[in-house]
Design a protein around this motif. Structure first.
Motif, short mmCIF file in Angstrom:
data_model
loop_
_atom_site.label_atom_id
_atom_site.label_comp_id
_atom_site.label_asym_id
_atom_site.label_seq_id
_atom_site.Cartn_x
_atom_site.Cartn_y
_atom_site.Cartn_z
N LEU A 14 -23.33 -7.84 -6.39
CA LEU A 14 -22.15 -7.57 -7.12
C LEU A 14 -20.78 -8.01 -6.73
CD1 LEU A 14 -21.36 -5.93 -9.55
CD2 LEU A 14 -20.97 -4.04 -7.97
N ASP A 15 -20.56 -8.06 -5.46
CA ASP A 15 -19.21 -8.33 -5.01
C ASP A 15 -19.24 -10.00 -5.27
OD1 ASP A 15 -18.97 -5.95 -3.88
OD2 ASP A 15 -19.04 -6.54 -1.66
N ALA A 16 -20.23 -10.86 -5.27
CA ALA A 16 -20.11 -12.34 -5.38
C ALA A 16 -19.79 -12.62 -6.91
CB ALA A 16 -21.35 -12.94 -5.09
N PHE A 17 -19.78 -11.78 -7.63
CA PHE A 17 -19.77 -12.17 -9.25
C PHE A 17 -18.61 -11.31 -9.79
CE2 PHE A 17 -24.16 -13.45 -7.91
CZ PHE A 17 -23.97 -14.72 -8.26
N GLU A 18 -17.99 -10.53 -9.47
CA GLU A 18 -16.88 -9.62 -10.01
C GLU A 18 -15.97 -10.51 -10.20
OE1 GLU A 18 -17.03 -5.04 -8.18
OE2 GLU A 18 -16.17 -6.94 -6.76
N GLY A 19 -15.42 -10.70 -11.53
CA GLY A 19 -14.42 -11.52 -12.03
C GLY A 19 -14.90 -12.99 -12.31
N ARG A 20 -16.21 -13.17 -12.15
CA ARG A 20 -16.90 -14.40 -12.33
C ARG A 20 -18.35 -14.25 -13.08
NH1 ARG A 20 -14.22 -14.98 -7.87
NH2 ARG A 20 -13.32 -16.82 -7.09
N GLY A 21 -18.18 -13.09 -14.13
CA GLY A 21 -19.24 -13.07 -14.85
C GLY A 21 -19.48 -11.41 -14.92
N VAL A 22 -18.91 -10.68 -13.94
CA VAL A 22 -19.11 -9.22 -14.00
C VAL A 22 -17.71 -8.65 -14.39
CG1 VAL A 22 -19.53 -7.11 -12.76
CG2 VAL A 22 -20.95 -9.39 -12.40
N TRP A 23 -17.76 -7.95 -15.46
CA TRP A 23 -16.28 -7.14 -15.89
C TRP A 23 -16.45 -5.79 -15.92
CZ3 TRP A 23 -13.73 -11.69 -15.82
CH2 TRP A 23 -14.52 -12.84 -15.88
N TYR A 24 -15.43 -5.21 -15.60
CA TYR A 24 -15.40 -3.47 -15.71
C TYR A 24 -14.62 -3.17 -16.78
CZ TYR A 24 -16.98 -3.55 -11.04
OH TYR A 24 -17.83 -3.72 -10.12
N TRP A 25 -14.07 -3.96 -17.88
CA TRP A 25 -13.42 -3.74 -19.09
C TRP A 25 -14.05 -5.02 -20.16
CZ3 TRP A 25 -10.99 -4.72 -14.68
CH2 TRP A 25 -10.51 -6.40 -14.36
N ALA A 26 -13.59 -4.62 -21.48
CA ALA A 26 -14.22 -5.57 -22.46
C ALA A 26 -12.82 -5.85 -23.29
CB ALA A 26 -15.23 -5.30 -23.43
N SER A 27 -12.22 -6.84 -22.99
CA SER A 27 -11.12 -7.35 -23.88
C SER A 27 -11.19 -8.57 -24.85
CB SER A 27 -9.74 -7.37 -22.91
OG SER A 27 -9.81 -8.74 -22.54
N PRO A 28 -10.21 -8.97 -25.47
CA PRO A 28 -10.40 -10.41 -26.31
C PRO A 28 -10.66 -11.49 -25.37
CG PRO A 28 -8.62 -9.09 -27.29
CD PRO A 28 -9.20 -8.16 -26.21
N VAL A 29 -10.15 -11.45 -24.11
CA VAL A 29 -10.32 -12.34 -23.07
C VAL A 29 -11.65 -12.42 -22.89
CG1 VAL A 29 -9.77 -13.23 -20.73
CG2 VAL A 29 -8.10 -12.30 -22.32
N GLU A 30 -12.35 -11.29 -22.51
CA GLU A 30 -13.85 -11.50 -22.17
C GLU A 30 -14.84 -11.68 -23.28
OE1 GLU A 30 -11.50 -10.02 -19.27
OE2 GLU A 30 -11.86 -8.90 -21.05
N ALA A 31 -14.25 -11.26 -24.44
CA ALA A 31 -14.86 -11.52 -25.70
C ALA A 31 -15.12 -12.81 -26.11
CB ALA A 31 -14.33 -10.57 -26.77
N ARG A 32 -14.00 -13.64 -25.85
CA ARG A 32 -14.22 -15.24 -25.99
C ARG A 32 -14.90 -15.69 -25.14
NH1 ARG A 32 -8.57 -14.45 -26.89
NH2 ARG A 32 -8.09 -14.80 -24.82
N LEU A 33 -15.30 -15.41 -23.75
CA LEU A 33 -15.94 -15.84 -22.99
C LEU A 33 -17.67 -15.68 -23.29
CD1 LEU A 33 -14.50 -15.04 -19.60
CD2 LEU A 33 -14.58 -17.43 -20.64
N CYS A 34 -17.90 -14.80 -23.87
CA CYS A 34 -19.44 -14.53 -24.43
C CYS A 34 -19.54 -14.88 -25.90
CB CYS A 34 -19.71 -13.02 -24.02
SG CYS A 34 -18.98 -11.65 -24.71
N ALA A 35 -18.80 -15.53 -26.41
CA ALA A 35 -19.09 -15.84 -27.97
C ALA A 35 -20.49 -16.51 -27.89
CB ALA A 35 -18.03 -16.64 -28.31
N ASN A 36 -21.32 -15.83 -28.90
CA ASN A 36 -22.47 -16.49 -29.26
C ASN A 36 -23.41 -16.58 -28.09
OD1 ASN A 36 -21.72 -16.77 -32.01
ND2 ASN A 36 -20.65 -18.91 -31.30
#
Length: 566
Positions: free
Chosen positions: A364-386
């Motif tokens: 878990l430590d290795a991917f926090e902020g690099r694919g692991v998120w504790y919130w869902a904002s428009p920033v993260e939503a754009r990263l996972c589009a489609n």
């Protein structure tokens, strides 16, 4: 740290701003209104070409133009200049930064000789309170101007690098949560960004580069380093003695700040990252009183943040509190900050809420902020589009995030440890999830491991009813598995917590002792409100109610205690 010279790029964008609510954003004051404002200001004159205020430098306050014309432009650290608007007689020059004397986000340059009325920040706040109708028009304009600067995507710091590199998403989220204009440039598609990367030759670990409006270049900075470079954190708070220090700026802390400051108390508010707390990251809150169509957590808490500033609260964000000294050796409580300063206050309100819980998942430590998120904002939503995404959790926050992400992701796989949602989620959210075709519920399931290189590439989970394990190629994992109270900074100060770490309040310490207020901790003068308090209802409405309620106890304590020695 380096600086981009102004001569690197110096071009004027041909595209100016378009304002959908122009009359409200840039109202023209009447002669009578200007006359009423004179007692709050002082005359200032400027010659042709002279700057009234400059991007990145603290603004002197709000200007009312009496004669002449002022050109407003937005500038980033790469030398890009975007015209915003020209303002003339009867118009005022300010946006939300001027409420607190923070650095200006735009340039204001005199076009010919200019005469103005300058209202310093404290006098501007006094005007907003004293002149209710006029203050409402001005406040609405200040808010709309900040919104337009953010949506314009032209000024502020420039984040340079691929969208998925390093801490890019975290920095974007940090700036967005704090209402700071910024934009992203990818060196693979933007020549200016490519030229800068070639010039500074950063390693991949040094990306993203961040170019501040004054030309300073930071290499993959921490959020605190970026905030300091942008002037978001003031330097004078440690010299003051406040009536109350509020630690945490979620709904409870913001409510405390608004009510306390509006009733004349001097207030300092701290938060380690951004205003709003966990509620600020909610995509939509639909069961808060008075908003039948729902409201995002960011919108709700941003209004409270601005409201607190209007009444004069000092918002010190991001500043982390390391410890609290309750000995009152100097006559006041002393708070030690992570940036090395101390701050004194006559009383303290603990509103530090809870920190996102980190489940036991391999790597878990290795991917926090690099694919692991504790919130869902428009920033993260754009990263996972489609893309297919995985979301872990079965509470209201998880449900709100799943519904939000379903509008962006191809599919949301929702992993829930239990056998249903009825015991942990509101009925309206359950019905909405069941009606959303691209949300799949996976009950009696738990996440066990993550794999990838620099970023997350696949996840592993297993059924709790069988030994089988499964893998899926996933680049974005969202964790909403509860939170633990953020009370570590209270250790050693005498504030009692329960077995779960939540702050205990209203505890009677002995027979015949004074009646302890409901929200007072075991240390007189220290109070707790919101999610961090033992026995609180853990709802936005409840937190706001406690924030308002505690102010009466503060007045009582401060009145009884008198003034600590300066």
């Amino acid at each position: 740290m380096a600086v981009v010279e102004d001569t690197t790029i110096n071009r004027l964008s041909a595209t100016a701003y378009a304002f959908p609510r122009h009359e409200q954003t840039f109202p023209t004051l009447t002669a009578h209104e200007i006359e009423r404002m004179r007692r709050f200001g002082e005359p200032r004159a400027y010659q042709d070409g002279e700057l009234l205020f400059e991007t990145g430098k603290p603004g002197p306050g709000m200007f009312v133009v009496l004669k002449g014309l002022v050109a407003i432009t937005q500038r980033d650290g790469l030398g890009h200049v975007t015209p915003v608007i020209d303002q003339g007689p009867g118009q005022f020059l300010a946006e939300l930064s001027q409420l607190s004397g923070q650095p200006a986000l735009v340039d204001g340059r005199a076009e010919g000789d200019v005469e103005t009325l300058l209202l310093p920040s404290d006098r501007l706040r006094a005007l907003l309170v004293a002149e209710a109708e006029l203050g409402e028009r001005i406040m609405r304009a200040l808010i709309l101007r900040r919104v337009n600067l953010i949506q314009g995507g032209a000024g502020g710091p420039v984040l340079i690098g691929p969208a998925s590199v390093g801490n890019m998403a975290s920095l974007q989220n940090f700036l967005a949560r704090n209402g700071q204009p910024h934009h992203l440039l990818d060196p693979e598609t933007d020549k200016d960004a490519a030229d800068l990367v070639a010039r500074y030759s950063p390693t991949r670990a040094e990306l993203p580069l961040v170019v501040c409006p004054n030309g300073t270049v930071l290499r993959n900075p921490s959020e605190t380093a970026l905030a300091m470079a942008l002037g978001m954190i003031g330097n004078s708070a440690h010299e003051k003695l406040y009536d109350v220090a509020v630690v945490g700026s979620g709904p409870a802390g913001l409510a405390t700040a608004v009510y306390a400051a509006s009733e004349g108390l001097s207030v300092a508010v701290f938060d380690s990252r951004a205003f709003g707390g966990q509620a600020g990251a909610s995509a939509r809150i639909e069961n808060y009183l008075g908003f039948p169509t729902g409201i995002s957590g960011q919108a709700l808490t941003a209004r409270a943040f601005t409201q607190a500033q209007k009444f004069g609260a000092d918002m010190l964000i991001p500043v982390s509190i390391k410890s609290l000294d309750c000995t009152k050796a100097s006559g006041a409580f002393v708070l030690d900050t992570a940036c090395g300063h101390t701050l004194r206050a006559k009383s303290v309100v603990v509103a530090s809420g809870a920190r996102y819980r980190r489940p036991e998942i391999d790597n878990l430590d290795a991917f926090e902020g690099r694919g692991v998120w504790y919130w869902a904002s428009p920033v993260e939503a754009r990263l996972c589009a489609n893309q297919d995404v995985v979301l872990v959790g079965g509470g209201n926050s998880a449900g709100q995030a799943a519904v939000f992400l379903s509008a962006h992701a191809r599919k949301v796989n929702m992993i829930i440890r239990g056998g249903g949602l009825g015991a942990s989620m509101s009925r309206y959210l359950i019905e909405r999830i069941e009606a959303t075709p691209n949300i799949e519920l996976m009950f009696n399931t738990e996440m066990i491991g993550l794999d990838g290189a620099e970023t997350l590439q696949r996840v592993r989970w297993r059924s709790r009813l069988a030994p089988d394990e499964f893998t899926m190629d996933i680049r974005n994992l969202f964790l909403f598995v509860g939170a633990d109270p953020a009370t570590g900074w209270l250790e050693g100060c005498g504030v009692q917590v329960d077995r779960g770490g939540f702050v205990m309040t209203g505890v009677q310490t002995g027979e015949g002792a004074r009646a302890v207020p409901l929200l007072e901790t075991t240390v007189p003068g220290v109070y707790a409100v919101g999610d961090v308090r033992s026995g609180s209802v853990k709802r936005v409405g409840g937190a706001i109610g406690e924030g308002a309620q505690v102010v009466a106890s503060l007045h009582g304590y401060l009145g009884d205690a008198g003034s600590p020695t300066l």
